[in-house]
Design a protein around this motif. Structure first.
Motif, PDB file in Angstrom:
ATOM      1  N   GLU A  92      86.568 -16.946  34.478  1.00 26.91           N
ATOM      2  CA  GLU A  92      85.295 -16.241  34.330  1.00 26.91           C
ATOM      3  C   GLU A  92      84.900 -15.497  35.594  1.00 26.91           C
ATOM      4  O   GLU A  92      84.264 -14.439  35.518  1.00 26.91           O
ATOM      5  N   THR A  93      85.242 -16.022  36.748  1.00 30.31           N
ATOM      6  CA  THR A  93      84.906 -15.339  38.002  1.00 30.31           C
ATOM      7  C   THR A  93      86.007 -14.385  38.458  1.00 30.31           C
ATOM      8  O   THR A  93      85.794 -13.596  39.378  1.00 30.31           O
ATOM      9  N   GLU A  94      87.185 -14.489  37.797  1.00 24.01           N
ATOM     10  CA  GLU A  94      88.350 -13.675  38.141  1.00 24.01           C
ATOM     11  C   GLU A  94      88.720 -13.823  39.615  1.00 24.01           C
ATOM     12  O   GLU A  94      89.105 -12.863  40.281  1.00 24.01           O
ATOM     13  N   SER A  95      88.568 -15.042  40.115  1.00 21.64           N
ATOM     14  CA  SER A  95      88.833 -15.290  41.529  1.00 21.64           C
ATOM     15  C   SER A  95      88.992 -16.790  41.780  1.00 21.64           C
ATOM     16  O   SER A  95      88.180 -17.576  41.296  1.00 21.64           O
ATOM     17  N   PHE A  96      90.026 -17.162  42.519  1.00 16.92           N
ATOM     18  CA  PHE A  96      90.183 -18.562  42.886  1.00 16.92           C
ATOM     19  C   PHE A  96      89.079 -18.976  43.849  1.00 16.92           C
ATOM     20  O   PHE A  96      88.537 -20.085  43.754  1.00 16.92           O
ATOM     21  N   ALA A  97      88.732 -18.075  44.773  1.00 18.59           N
ATOM     22  CA  ALA A  97      87.697 -18.406  45.758  1.00 18.59           C
ATOM     23  C   ALA A  97      86.338 -18.557  45.095  1.00 18.59           C
ATOM     24  O   ALA A  97      85.604 -19.517  45.356  1.00 18.59           O
ATOM     25  N   ALA A  98      85.988 -17.619  44.204  1.00 19.63           N
ATOM     26  CA  ALA A  98      84.696 -17.695  43.516  1.00 19.63           C
ATOM     27  C   ALA A  98      84.648 -18.898  42.586  1.00 19.63           C
ATOM     28  O   ALA A  98      83.619 -19.569  42.459  1.00 19.63           O
ATOM     29  N   GLY A  99      85.783 -19.189  41.941  1.00 21.27           N
ATOM     30  CA  GLY A  99      85.838 -20.368  41.076  1.00 21.27           C
ATOM     31  C   GLY A  99      85.636 -21.648  41.853  1.00 21.27           C
ATOM     32  O   GLY A  99      84.945 -22.565  41.403  1.00 21.27           O
ATOM     33  N   SER A 100      86.202 -21.697  43.046  1.00 18.54           N
ATOM     34  CA  SER A 100      86.038 -22.893  43.876  1.00 18.54           C
ATOM     35  C   SER A 100      84.594 -23.051  44.327  1.00 18.54           C
ATOM     36  O   SER A 100      84.063 -24.161  44.376  1.00 18.54           O
ATOM     37  N   ARG A 101      83.916 -21.928  44.634  1.00 21.69           N
ATOM     38  CA  ARG A 101      82.510 -22.010  45.032  1.00 21.69           C
ATOM     39  C   ARG A 101      81.643 -22.484  43.869  1.00 21.69           C
ATOM     40  O   ARG A 101      80.723 -23.283  44.061  1.00 21.69           O
ATOM     41  N   ARG A 102      81.925 -21.976  42.665  1.00 22.32           N
ATOM     42  CA  ARG A 102      81.156 -22.404  41.503  1.00 22.32           C
ATOM     43  C   ARG A 102      81.283 -23.911  41.297  1.00 22.32           C
ATOM     44  O   ARG A 102      80.296 -24.585  40.958  1.00 22.32           O
ATOM     45  N   LEU A 103      82.475 -24.457  41.498  1.00 23.91           N
ATOM     46  CA  LEU A 103      82.727 -25.867  41.215  1.00 23.91           C
ATOM     47  C   LEU A 103      82.464 -26.779  42.406  1.00 23.91           C
ATOM     48  O   LEU A 103      82.473 -28.007  42.257  1.00 23.91           O
ATOM     49  N   GLY A 104      82.256 -26.191  43.577  1.00 30.73           N
ATOM     50  CA  GLY A 104      82.084 -27.004  44.769  1.00 30.73           C
ATOM     51  C   GLY A 104      83.370 -27.669  45.207  1.00 30.73           C
ATOM     52  O   GLY A 104      83.368 -28.766  45.792  1.00 30.73           O
ATOM     53  N   MET A 105      84.508 -27.025  44.942  1.00 29.88           N
ATOM     54  CA  MET A 105      85.823 -27.541  45.319  1.00 29.88           C
ATOM     55  C   MET A 105      86.415 -26.650  46.416  1.00 29.88           C
ATOM     56  O   MET A 105      85.971 -25.518  46.616  1.00 29.88           O
ATOM     57  N   SER A 106      87.423 -27.153  47.092  1.00 28.96           N
ATOM     58  CA  SER A 106      88.110 -26.334  48.080  1.00 28.96           C
ATOM     59  C   SER A 106      89.089 -25.408  47.362  1.00 28.96           C
ATOM     60  O   SER A 106      89.623 -25.754  46.301  1.00 28.96           O
TER      61      SER A 106
END
Length: 299
Positions: free
Chosen positions: A15-29
């Motif tokens: 949904e964010t089309e980004s590993f970095a943005a996805g990690s921020r959404r989930l609070g993961m590294s």
């Protein structure tokens, strides 16, 4: 890794089309997200993403898996909420969309209030001047201006807006006020493509209608730019009533030819629901509906 967790990570990245943005959404590294996607692709035996240095997109198989993952995660959330009960405090992530200027003026303050009320929530807001498909883009709630097509979405009417002509008092003092739409051809016109994409402006008074072909002196693709140009006294522009509410209240702009306005356009809050109304969605819809219905600029 837990399969539902892997699905959740996959949906966030897709949904964010980004590993970095996805990690921020989930609070993961980011490394943890990368490992989770690699584990999921290994488990399934298919490639879920096409990756370049510029973007991350789902493959054809990934798009099908995304639709199923959203449905499964939604059903699990529904089941959890049904067990916990309707009085549970909202928690998790909410995705909201609205037209750009409307979102900034009316939706963003509601989002901030929502987050203050429910600190266990996180919200992502997509403010764009296009029709967004909530299901395809993984969004929970949308605010739409205009008539709605038939849809399986739940829709709640919360107000209305009008397409209006306006100019600054200084411009009208210097150049006069047109007495009917035909008089616009003798004035300086500022066109905002988002509100008036055509050079043919249509007006109606009772059963009488008229079309005026305008020749804009200034054409802009930003409503904010049209508002600013009109405020300086440059000319007459056509916008939606909510977009100039602060300027009208302050006397910096004035509506002209109100008797020629088209019928008001409705504002709806739309949202998708499973078998049970999601607590987080219901709480936000109740809040935003109350705020919009009580805003004088949207009547």
């Amino acid at each position: 890794m837990d399969r539902l967790h892997l699905m959740t990570v996959f949906v966030a990245v897709a949904e964010t089309e980004s590993f970095a943005a996805g990690s921020r959404r989930l609070g993961m590294s980011p490394p943890a997200v990368t490992r989770a996607i690699a584990a999921l692709e290994k488990r399934l035996g298919v490639k879920l993403f096409n990756r370049t240095t510029r973007f991350v997109r789902t493959t054809e198989a990934g798009q099908r898996y995304l639709e199923d993952s959203r449905r499964i995660i939604g059903e699990v959330d529904d089941a959890d909420e049904a067990v916990v009960g309707i009085n549970a405090a909202p928690r998790g992530h909410l995705a909201v969309t609205a037209p750009m200027l409307f979102g900034r003026m009316f939706v963003l303050p509601a989002i901030v209030e929502y987050l203050r009320r429910y600190p266990a929530m996180a919200v992502s807001a997509l403010f764009v001047d296009r029709v967004v498909n909530l299901l395809e883009e993984g969004l929970d709630v949308g605010i739409r201006i205009g008539e709605l097509p038939d849809s399986s979405m739940k829709a709640l009417r919360v107000g209305s807006v009008r397409r209006v002509l306006c100019a600054s008092p200084r411009y009208l003092k210097q150049h006069g006020t047109p007495i009917d739409p035909a008089g616009l051809t003798k004035h300086t016109i500022i066109a905002a493509s988002g509100v008036s994409p055509s050079s043919e402006w249509k007006f109606r008074q009772g059963v009488k209608s008229i079309t005026v072909r305008v020749q804009p002196k200034l054409a802009v693709n930003s409503n904010d730019a049209a508002i600013e140009a009109a405020e300086t006294g440059f000319g007459i522009t056509r916008l939606l009533s909510y977009q100039i509410a602060p300027q009208l209240a302050a006397g910096r702009l004035k509506i002209i030819l109100p008797e020629w306005e088209s019928a008001p356009m409705p504002i709806h809050v739309i949202h998708r629901e499973g078998r049970y109304a999601a607590v987080k969605v219901r709480a936000f819809v109740d809040l935003i509906a109350d705020k919009l219905r009580n805003d004088r600029a949207l009547r």
